[in-house]
Design a protein around this motif. Structure first.
Motif, PDB file in Angstrom:
ATOM      1  N   HIS A 252       0.847  -1.182   0.000  1.00 53.89           N
ATOM      2  CA  HIS A 252       0.000   0.000   0.000  1.00 53.89           C
ATOM      3  C   HIS A 252       0.887   1.237   0.000  1.00 53.89           C
ATOM      4  N   THR A 253       0.395   2.300  -0.632  1.00 52.60           N
ATOM      5  CA  THR A 253       1.129   3.556  -0.618  1.00 52.60           C
ATOM      6  C   THR A 253       0.986   4.196   0.754  1.00 52.60           C
ATOM      7  N   ILE A 254       2.123   4.430   1.414  1.00 50.41           N
ATOM      8  CA  ILE A 254       2.130   5.003   2.761  1.00 50.41           C
ATOM      9  C   ILE A 254       2.510   6.478   2.729  1.00 50.41           C
ATOM     10  N   LEU A 255       3.502   6.824   1.929  1.00 47.14           N
ATOM     11  CA  LEU A 255       3.954   8.216   1.829  1.00 47.14           C
ATOM     12  C   LEU A 255       4.063   8.587   0.360  1.00 47.14           C
ATOM     13  N   LYS A 256       3.522   9.754   0.010  1.00 47.81           N
ATOM     14  CA  LYS A 256       3.580  10.200  -1.381  1.00 47.81           C
ATOM     15  C   LYS A 256       3.750  11.715  -1.412  1.00 47.81           C
TER      16      LYS A 256
ATOM     17  N   GLY B 129      20.666  18.609   1.599  1.00 48.27           N
ATOM     18  CA  GLY B 129      19.281  18.868   2.001  1.00 48.27           C
ATOM     19  C   GLY B 129      18.528  17.667   2.523  1.00 48.27           C
ATOM     20  N   LYS B 130      19.241  16.591   2.866  1.00 46.02           N
ATOM     21  CA  LYS B 130      18.559  15.374   3.352  1.00 46.02           C
ATOM     22  C   LYS B 130      17.774  15.650   4.629  1.00 46.02           C
ATOM     23  N   SER B 131      18.396  16.320   5.580  1.00 47.86           N
ATOM     24  CA  SER B 131      17.698  16.606   6.839  1.00 47.86           C
ATOM     25  C   SER B 131      16.520  17.546   6.621  1.00 47.86           C
ATOM     26  N   THR B 132      16.672  18.501   5.704  1.00 52.66           N
ATOM     27  CA  THR B 132      15.572  19.403   5.390  1.00 52.66           C
ATOM     28  C   THR B 132      14.390  18.625   4.819  1.00 52.66           C
ATOM     29  N   LEU B 133      14.674  17.663   3.942  1.00 52.01           N
ATOM     30  CA  LEU B 133      13.598  16.844   3.379  1.00 52.01           C
ATOM     31  C   LEU B 133      12.908  16.042   4.471  1.00 52.01           C
ATOM     32  N   LEU B 134      13.672  15.414   5.374  1.00 48.21           N
ATOM     33  CA  LEU B 134      13.056  14.629   6.445  1.00 48.21           C
ATOM     34  C   LEU B 134      12.232  15.512   7.372  1.00 48.21           C
ATOM     35  N   ARG B 135      12.748  16.696   7.704  1.00 49.28           N
ATOM     36  CA  ARG B 135      11.992  17.599   8.577  1.00 49.28           C
ATOM     37  C   ARG B 135      10.679  18.024   7.915  1.00 49.28           C
ATOM     38  N   THR B 136      10.705  18.190   6.592  1.00 50.24           N
ATOM     39  CA  THR B 136       9.498  18.588   5.875  1.00 50.24           C
ATOM     40  C   THR B 136       8.489  17.441   5.817  1.00 50.24           C
ATOM     41  N   LEU B 137       8.981  16.235   5.570  1.00 52.54           N
ATOM     42  CA  LEU B 137       8.088  15.077   5.499  1.00 52.54           C
ATOM     43  C   LEU B 137       7.442  14.757   6.838  1.00 52.54           C
ATOM     44  N   THR B 138       8.075  15.188   7.924  1.00 54.09           N
ATOM     45  CA  THR B 138       7.563  14.882   9.261  1.00 54.09           C
ATOM     46  C   THR B 138       6.888  16.082   9.921  1.00 54.09           C
ATOM     47  N   SER B 139       6.668  17.153   9.146  1.00 53.01           N
ATOM     48  CA  SER B 139       5.949  18.345   9.618  1.00 53.01           C
ATOM     49  C   SER B 139       6.724  19.130  10.672  1.00 53.01           C
ATOM     50  N   VAL B 140       8.016  18.885  10.792  1.00 54.34           N
ATOM     51  CA  VAL B 140       8.839  19.697  11.688  1.00 54.34           C
ATOM     52  C   VAL B 140       9.016  21.090  11.096  1.00 54.34           C
ATOM     53  N   GLN B 141       9.110  21.167   9.767  1.00 55.56           N
ATOM     54  CA  GLN B 141       9.093  22.459   9.099  1.00 55.56           C
ATOM     55  C   GLN B 141       8.152  22.383   7.899  1.00 55.56           C
ATOM     56  N   SER B 142       7.711  23.550   7.439  1.00 56.52           N
ATOM     57  CA  SER B 142       6.718  23.603   6.369  1.00 56.52           C
ATOM     58  C   SER B 142       7.375  23.449   5.005  1.00 56.52           C
ATOM     59  N   SER B 143       6.628  22.877   4.073  1.00 53.44           N
ATOM     60  CA  SER B 143       7.093  22.819   2.690  1.00 53.44           C
ATOM     61  C   SER B 143       6.915  24.191   2.050  1.00 53.44           C
ATOM     62  N   LEU B 144       7.624  24.433   0.961  1.00 52.07           N
ATOM     63  CA  LEU B 144       7.460  25.684   0.215  1.00 52.07           C
ATOM     64  C   LEU B 144       6.357  25.566  -0.826  1.00 52.07           C
ATOM     65  N   ASN B 145       6.163  24.332  -1.314  1.00 51.59           N
ATOM     66  CA  ASN B 145       5.150  24.124  -2.346  1.00 51.59           C
ATOM     67  C   ASN B 145       4.907  22.619  -2.469  1.00 51.59           C
ATOM     68  N   GLY B 146       3.760  22.254  -3.050  1.00 51.85           N
ATOM     69  CA  GLY B 146       3.504  20.856  -3.352  1.00 51.85           C
ATOM     70  C   GLY B 146       2.699  20.130  -2.294  1.00 51.85           C
ATOM     71  N   ILE B 147       2.589  18.822  -2.477  1.00 58.87           N
ATOM     72  CA  ILE B 147       1.708  17.984  -1.670  1.00 58.87           C
ATOM     73  C   ILE B 147       2.501  16.875  -0.992  1.00 58.87           C
ATOM     74  N   ILE B 148       2.204  16.645   0.288  1.00 57.37           N
ATOM     75  CA  ILE B 148       2.710  15.485   1.028  1.00 57.37           C
ATOM     76  C   ILE B 148       1.503  14.751   1.581  1.00 57.37           C
ATOM     77  N   GLN B 149       1.429  13.447   1.313  1.00 57.95           N
ATOM     78  CA  GLN B 149       0.345  12.630   1.846  1.00 57.95           C
ATOM     79  C   GLN B 149       0.923  11.456   2.637  1.00 57.95           C
ATOM     80  N   ILE B 150       0.340  11.192   3.797  1.00 63.30           N
ATOM     81  CA  ILE B 150       0.639   9.990   4.572  1.00 63.30           C
ATOM     82  C   ILE B 150      -0.665   9.211   4.709  1.00 63.30           C
ATOM     83  N   ASN B 151      -0.637   7.958   4.308  1.00 68.40           N
ATOM     84  CA  ASN B 151      -1.847   7.125   4.300  1.00 68.40           C
ATOM     85  C   ASN B 151      -2.984   7.806   3.533  1.00 68.40           C
ATOM     86  N   ASN B 152      -2.626   8.410   2.403  1.00 64.59           N
ATOM     87  CA  ASN B 152      -3.583   9.061   1.493  1.00 64.59           C
ATOM     88  C   ASN B 152      -4.271  10.278   2.101  1.00 64.59           C
ATOM     89  N   LYS B 153      -3.707  10.823   3.167  1.00 69.27           N
ATOM     90  CA  LYS B 153      -4.270  12.015   3.797  1.00 69.27           C
ATOM     91  C   LYS B 153      -3.211  13.118   3.783  1.00 69.27           C
TER      92      LYS B 153
END
Length: 264
Positions: free
Chosen positions: A7-11, A51-75
């Motif tokens: 199943h898609t978990i993160l997109k 930028g690896k840590s920046t990407l992880l912080r963004t995927l985990t909502s520690v910092q905000s993205s600048l643009n685009g969509i992040i979904q976890i469990n289709n939400k």
């Protein structure tokens, strides 16, 4: 070994990461499209400062993205409150443990906080989950030890067990092999590989151990100055992706051994 459906978990779609102040926006990486599935071990690799840590912080909502969509469990990630996110995502950072006076069992049991009452009492079901996490990470023999008595490798296993006890579909680890010797680097990554398969969790980690990640991961996310790509290690090798990671004056990627070599 149990077979699970994927199943898609993160997109992410058209994701841009970086930093924004009132005066300016600094883009670290853009056009990031990744899709991670259940039961996969995924390594995030790239040069220092890419930028690896920046990407992880963004995927985990520690910092905000600048643009685009992040979904976890289709939400969408921005639709999660803190408690909901703690039940969807476990995060293992490189920071020191808050209190090494805790026993191994007590520290792993902190993973149950999103599910316990306000006092933090563990029900029988919680204790069973903690014990299962200890068993999965081969920590039963030391579960009564204090954390200050542990080696770096043992402590890293405890932090992984705490993430398992949190019982989320997605576990994200920021450089879990830092400060470990070569044997324990390989041991921890092999453990993560086993856990992804046995528990059907999606496990994403950042690492400088690119050679090990190529051998053990189902998928890699590779960050370069120009792009972020995600695919299986074999397809990335065929595409020549690893040959673009570093300047070619000292290091080269050898396709015959699937590893980096020092230029003599």
């Amino acid at each position: 070994m149990t077979e699970f459906n994927k199943h898609t978990i993160l997109k992410t779609h058209n994701l841009s990461i970086g930093y924004q102040t009132k005066k300016e926006k600094t883009v670290i990486a853009s056009n990031i499209d990744i899709e991670l599935h259940s039961g996969e071990l995924i390594g995030l690799v790239g040069a220092n400062g890419i930028g690896k840590s920046t990407l992880l912080r963004t995927l985990t909502s520690v910092q905000s993205s600048l643009n685009g969509i992040i979904q976890i469990n289709n939400k969408p990630l921005d639709q999660y409150n803190n408690l909901e996110l703690a039940k969807a995502l476990s995060l293992v950072l490189t920071e020191s443990v808050i209190s090494k006076n805790l026993s191994v069992f007590e520290l792993v049991a902190l993973g149950r906080q999103p599910y316990t009452n306000w006092v933090g009492n563990l029900a029988d079901a919680d204790i069973n989950i903690v014990n299962n996490a200890l068993a999965e990470t081969n920590l039963n023999d030391i579960k009564h030890k204090k954390c200050y008595e542990l080696s770096d490798g043992q402590l890293q296993k405890v932090m992984i067990a705490r993430a398992l006890a949190q019982d989320t579909n997605l576990i994200i680890l920021d450089e879990p092999t830092t400060h470990l010797d070569m044997y324990h680097k390989a041991y921890i990554l092999r453990l993560l590989q086993k856990l992804a398969k046995n528990t059907n969790k999606t496990i994403l980690f950042s690492s400088h151990e690119i050679d090990l990640a190529i051998q053990l991961c189902d998928k890699l996310i590779v960050m370069t100055e120009n792009t972020v790509v995600s695919d299986t290690p074999s397809k990335l090798i065929e595409r020549g992706t690893f040959e673009t990671l570093f300047p070619k004056d000292f290091i080269t990627f050898d396709k015959t051994t699937n590893s980096f070599k020092v230029i003599q």
